[in-house]
Scaffold this active site. Structure first.
Site, short mmCIF file in Angstrom:
data_model
loop_
_atom_site.label_atom_id
_atom_site.label_comp_id
_atom_site.label_asym_id
_atom_site.label_seq_id
_atom_site.Cartn_x
_atom_site.Cartn_y
_atom_site.Cartn_z
N THR A 336 -16.70 -73.05 23.74
CA THR A 336 -18.13 -72.98 23.44
C THR A 336 -18.71 -71.60 23.77
O THR A 336 -18.08 -70.77 24.43
CB THR A 336 -18.92 -74.04 24.22
N CYS A 337 -19.94 -71.39 23.35
CA CYS A 337 -20.63 -70.12 23.60
C CYS A 337 -21.28 -70.05 24.97
O CYS A 337 -22.00 -69.09 25.27
CB CYS A 337 -21.68 -69.90 22.51
N ASP A 338 -21.06 -71.05 25.81
CA ASP A 338 -21.65 -71.08 27.14
C ASP A 338 -20.76 -70.34 28.14
O ASP A 338 -19.55 -70.58 28.18
CB ASP A 338 -21.85 -72.53 27.59
N ASN A 375 -21.96 -77.77 21.08
CA ASN A 375 -21.68 -76.65 20.19
C ASN A 375 -20.95 -77.11 18.92
O ASN A 375 -20.40 -76.31 18.17
CB ASN A 375 -20.83 -75.59 20.90
#
Length: 396
Positions: A336-338, A375
């Site tokens: 994910t982009c986290d 996401n």
């Protein structure tokens, strides 16, 4: 696809066997990645081990860590009982043909719909830990039997469940007294010393405290209690070895032997039954060098199967299918982009290529159960192995 039962519970980050590697690569070729491989033979082995270690205790599998139909069917065939906490769990066991008299409902705080859903299914044993909850059963007093849950704090546990639930021994007596006045039957007592409890002494102390409450109840002229639920929390090995279960349970059995012979003893194992039964498989999506370390980005992560790293503090043994002996400090990150989506930092790994497979053991408890589609990365597909004893199968 045929396969033999595998030891998914192999301690620490030991290398994969040739058989495991073959199964993993064949599964990914058929289903893609990420995957969770659920071996029902390990579920059977874990259940039988705990049943031997607690020979006079009725085991109610707690669905919370892995509410999977294959697990329910496997344990039902073993003669297990079940511990329910929600209407969704009621629906699951009902759909798999579990007789209602093999279930108890142990969530201490319930909505009226939770009570009615369980009663409509046929589950009649519930848990309370306060007077407000007791009042909810006035309407159902002719249909139910209750367990009063006591609190025994345990700072050493992964999850100190007595922080959120349970009452003092004094309050337990007050609840039982009030129930007698309301015409509600109290069947017994329950407790949960916390998840991944490292010392059996926590159980011993709680059992002896409950014994004193039972004796006080009789002295007060109230009906004798017939049941004690000792909860779950039995530990399993993640990154370090723990006491074998038969040795761990020996002092628990000794304490239980001090109870009147008329007292039926229950337990609610969850993690112990399923944690070793699942192996996760993720593939490398990409890689980059950051601050001198190689970062490998996987198609599974904290928001997926590795959610237990956030919610459960588990330390999953991680290995690679690539078994080169030369290893380098590396980082495993989720997809994910986290920025918090990091599975392992400063882990020693061989040089990996895109598409190489990362395997984690001990992934059965609080992994898929708490995974998300954050996401819009789809959570790992669960593949079931060996659901039918002596018939080696792999099914989606």
């Amino acid at each position: 696809m045929a396969n033999s039962a595998l030891d998914f519970s192999a301690f620490s980050s030991s290398a994969l066997s040739a058989e495991e590697t073959q199964l993993i690569e064949a599964s990914v070729a058929q289903f893609g990645a990420p995957l969770l491989l659920l071996d029902c033979e390990v579920v059977r082995q874990q259940y039988r081990a705990l049943a031997r270690a607690l020979p006079n205790v009725t085991l109610h599998f707690a669905l919370k860590p892995l509410p999977h139909a294959s697990v329910v069917r496997t344990l039902l065939a073993e003669g297990a009982s079940f511990d329910l906490a929600t209407s969704g769990e009621v629906e699951l066991v009902a759909s798999q043909g579990v007789p209602a008299d093999k279930t108890i409902h142990t969530h201490p705080i319930k909505r009226d719909s939770d009570i009615s859903d369980a009663l409509n299914y046929g589950c009649t044993v519930f848990v309370v830990d306060n007077l407000n909850e007791l009042d909810k059963f006035i309407t159902y007093k002719d249909q139910v039997e209750l367990l009063v849950r006591l609190s025994f704090r345990n700072a050493e546990a992964f999850a100190d469940l007595s922080k959120k639930f349970g009452c003092t021994t004094e309050m337990a007596i007050e609840i039982i007294t009030q129930a007698q006045q309301l015409g509600i039957r109290i069947k017994g007592l329950s407790f949960h010393v916390g998840s991944q409890t490292s010392s059996p002494q926590k159980y011993v102390d709680a059992i002896l405290a409950c014994k004193q409450v039972m004796e006080t109840i009789v002295q007060l002229g109230l009906p004798a209690l017939s049941t004690l639920d000792i909860g779950g929390g039995f530990p399993v090995s993640y990154a370090k070895q723990i006491t074998p279960i038969e040795i761990f349970c020996a002092p628990i059995n000794e304490a239980l032997a001090s109870l009147p012979q008329t007292v039926q003893v229950l337990a609610e194992p969850g993690r112990f039954i399923v944690a070793p039964a699942v192996m996760s498989v993720a593939s490398v999506m990409g890689q980059a060098i950051r601050e001198g370390k190689m970062w490998y980005y996987l198609d599974d992560g904290i928001y997926g199967s590795f959610s237990g790293l956030m919610f459960d503090e588990a330390d999953y043994p991680i290995v690679t299918v690539n078994q080169d002996t030369q290893c380098f400090p590396s980082v495993l990150a989720g997809p994910t982009c986290d920025s918090i989506d990091v599975v392992a930092e400063s882990i020693m790994l061989p040089k990996l290529n895109n598409g190489d497979l990362i395997v984690a053991r001990m992934m059965g408890a609080y992994t898929s159960a708490t995974a998300t589609d954050f996401n819009f990365f789809k959570r790992a597909q669960t593949i079931t192995l060996n659901e039918h004893e002596n018939i080696q199968t792999l099914v989606c």
